[in-house]
Design an enzyme around this catalytic site. Structure first.
Site, PDB file in Angstrom:
ATOM      1  N   ASP A  62      66.689  22.205  59.795  1.00  0.00           N
ATOM      2  CA  ASP A  62      67.458  20.961  59.808  1.00  0.00           C
ATOM      3  C   ASP A  62      67.110  20.180  61.077  1.00  0.00           C
ATOM      4  O   ASP A  62      67.324  20.659  62.196  1.00  0.00           O
ATOM      5  CB  ASP A  62      68.956  21.270  59.760  1.00  0.00           C
ATOM      6  CG  ASP A  62      69.800  20.016  59.778  1.00  0.00           C
ATOM      7  OD1 ASP A  62      69.825  19.310  58.760  1.00  0.00           O
ATOM      8  OD2 ASP A  62      70.427  19.733  60.826  1.00  0.00           O
ATOM      9  N   THR A  70      67.286  13.391  58.691  1.00  0.00           N
ATOM     10  CA  THR A  70      67.088  13.370  60.146  1.00  0.00           C
ATOM     11  C   THR A  70      65.636  13.667  60.523  1.00  0.00           C
ATOM     12  O   THR A  70      65.087  13.038  61.431  1.00  0.00           O
ATOM     13  CB  THR A  70      68.015  14.389  60.825  1.00  0.00           C
ATOM     14  OG1 THR A  70      67.827  15.683  60.215  1.00  0.00           O
ATOM     15  CG2 THR A  70      69.465  13.998  60.664  1.00  0.00           C
ATOM     16  N   THR A  71      65.010  14.610  59.832  1.00  0.00           N
ATOM     17  CA  THR A  71      63.616  14.915  60.123  1.00  0.00           C
ATOM     18  C   THR A  71      62.726  13.731  59.773  1.00  0.00           C
ATOM     19  O   THR A  71      61.793  13.392  60.519  1.00  0.00           O
ATOM     20  CB  THR A  71      63.165  16.164  59.343  1.00  0.00           C
ATOM     21  OG1 THR A  71      64.020  17.261  59.660  1.00  0.00           O
ATOM     22  CG2 THR A  71      61.739  16.536  59.700  1.00  0.00           C
ATOM     23  N   ASP A  90      74.653  18.807  53.951  1.00  0.00           N
ATOM     24  CA  ASP A  90      73.682  17.722  53.750  1.00  0.00           C
ATOM     25  C   ASP A  90      73.686  17.262  52.298  1.00  0.00           C
ATOM     26  O   ASP A  90      73.590  16.050  52.023  1.00  0.00           O
ATOM     27  CB  ASP A  90      72.276  18.196  54.134  1.00  0.00           C
ATOM     28  CG  ASP A  90      72.082  18.282  55.643  1.00  0.00           C
ATOM     29  OD1 ASP A  90      72.961  17.811  56.382  1.00  0.00           O
ATOM     30  OD2 ASP A  90      71.047  18.835  56.073  1.00  0.00           O
TER      31      ASP A  90
END
Length: 526
Positions: A63, A96-97, A394
């Site tokens: 994550d 987010t990545t 998520d």
């Protein structure tokens, strides 16, 4: 006689200053380094990172937000990438990545333009125009599905599954968990179609595989009864939430009492005992079956409550008390005086169970007042269940975002469409901003290229195929297939993403890149 001008020192002698190209190169290099740290985690075949802090605590995850949060980053420009990930997590809960990798690529492309003497302001303006064009491309990829229809439900399940795939769930488990996530969202959706995200809780438990994960109609909190003699399960329970101590009341003024006889001592003890017994009597007479008390409960009161068959918990966290009140409809009472039946809440059942860590869990199921639900997520070990908890959270956020702002093709197909739209529009942009827009398209292309690389395919060949297939069919993504990847239609594979995740990733990454590129002077003051 002419006066001699003395030098003016503004900064202290201990300050360090980096200017011009040196400052830009330092900031760009720091941002690229952090982005590289999470690049290999992107996609369904992304790898995990093991993070160990100074105390020896180990976190295993892919994550992006968790990785960047756990990393000990000192460089101010690199810290901006952490802030981008945090913003992405808070806004839409996923991607987010993607945001971090895109920011790193934008900085990398800008580095080349700076070396060609393109002014930072021109790059910043070009990136701003590219964001607008990217928004147009995302809108053009929106899937036309009516919310509430069967196809929409299938799409939401695909969104949840796409979000979780590769995050420690396993492909088969991701499908089962996705169905539970969509069901959970459905239960907290109002008649008007609004979703109460705060009403969906995710509670991790060890001791079983992810297939044991279940959806609880209510909330689960970690508490234990204040007395061993209390019931551990109550059906059709009347519930109250109390905000005061159940102990002997203390006066506001310090005072001393002189007791000179045994009768006086006995009278004092009896009076104190009567006060404590009165608490239990008041609750019993009001019809309370289960008590959640925010403060301490005296041991003697606990005994009287047990004698009355009342299940009680003490020192309950405020957030847990709020959840219980929301689920059951109980009022949070500041005093026991004049407690009435209308102040009580109701639950179909309240049970105390022991989880795999020998901790007591209290499940409050079937409350009348709220549609709150809890996903009890199981994992074989602590590290596994922690990663599953992050993945399910998520997925919940992704489904909520998809309901609110629609869905787009996943597997890098939307990024390919963005890059194609940017290149087509760049030709009509006058001046050097055109170069920045084309560089932005190259940066976006790096996302599907990274997906292919992480899946074991040749990134260059895959990117060429993606562009050709997109031009021919209008949609092309990277489909992970066994140990490699192929180019295909993500919709046929059920791979879709929330449009809001794409928009937020592009917006937040570009905003941070523009800020970093405008910095030409870095001053470290001791």
């Amino acid at each position: 006689m002419a006066s001699r001008t003395q030098p003016l020192y503004v900064l202290s002698e201990d300050s360090e200053r980096t200017r011009g190209r040196a400052a830009q190169e330092s900031n760009v290099a720091a941002g690229k380094a952090v982005a590289e740290a999470v690049r290999t985690t992107l996609g369904p075949r992304g790898m995990d990172k093991m993070l160990v802090d100074s105390t020896g605590t180990v976190v295993v995850t892919n994550d992006g937000a968790t990785i960047l949060d756990e990393m000990d980053i000192d460089h101010p420009a690199a810290q901006m990438i952490v802030e981008v990930a945090e913003s992405q997590e808070e806004s839409v809960g996923d991607g987010t990545t993607t945001a971090a990798v895109l920011l790193g690529e934008l900085l990398s492309r800008a580095e080349g333009m700076l070396e060609d003497d393109l002014h930072p302001t021109v790059i910043v303006e070009g990136y701003a125009e590219a964001v607008r064009l990217a928004g147009e491309a995302i809108d053009g990829q929106l899937l036309d599905v009516e919310v509430g229809s069967d196809p929409a439900a299938d799409l939401l399940a695909s969104v949840a599954e796409s979000s979780m795939t590769g995050k420690g769930t396993g492909d088969a488990a991701a499908a089962d968990l996705a169905a539970l996530v969509v069901e959970a969202i459905g239960r907290v959706t109002t008649d008007d179609g609004d979703v109460d995200r705060d009403a969906v809780h995710v509670h991790p438990r060890t001791g079983a595989g992810s297939s044991a994960t279940e959806l609880v109609d209510g909330v689960v909190i970690e508490e234990e009864p204040v007395h061993d003699g209390m019931p551990h399960e109550v059906e059709n329970a009347s519930v109250t939430v109390l905000e005061t101590k159940l102990e002997v009341r203390q006066g506001d003024v310090d005072a001393e009492y002189s007791i000179t006889s045994v009768d006086g001592l006995n009278a004092a003890i009896e009076a104190e005992d009567a006060e404590l017994r009165g608490y239990a009597d008041a609750l019993s007479e009001a019809g309370v079956d289960v008590l959640f008390c925010r403060k301490k409960i005296d041991d003697r009161v606990a005994g009287y409550l047990a004698d009355a068959g009342i299940l009680a918990f003490e020192s309950v966290k405020s957030s847990d008390a709020t959840d219980v009140a929301r689920v059951t409809g109980a009022k949070r009472l500041g005093t026991l005086e004049d407690v009435e039946a209308s102040d009580l809440g109701h639950a179909e059942s309240i049970a105390v169970e022991v989880d795999g860590d020998d901790d007591d869990l209290v499940s409050v199921r079937g409350g009348d007042a709220s549609r709150a639900v809890t996903l009890l997520v199981y994992g074989s070990t602590e590290h596994v269940v922690d990663e599953l908890e992050r993945a399910v959270n998520d997925a919940v956020d992704a489904v909520v975002a998809a309901r609110d702002a629609g869905t787009v093709p996943g597997a890098g197909a939307t990024e390919v469409a963005i890059a194609a739209h940017l290149r087509g529009a760049a030709a009509s942009v006058e001046g050097r901003k055109q170069l920045a827009i084309e560089a932005f398209a190259d940066a976006v292309d790096a996302l599907p290229r990274t997906l292919a690389e992480n899946a074991g395919a040749d990134p260059i060949d895959t990117l060429v195929d993606l562009r050709a297939t997109h031009d021919r069919d209008g949609r092309a993504g990277v489909i992970a297939d066994g140990r490699t990847a192929r180019v295909g239609d993500p919709l046929e594979e059920g791979i879709v993403d929330p449009a809001a995740v794409k928009r937020e990733a592009v917006d937040s990454a570009t905003e941070a890149a523009r800020m970093i590129l405008r910095i030409d002077d870095v001053i470290f003051a001791e």
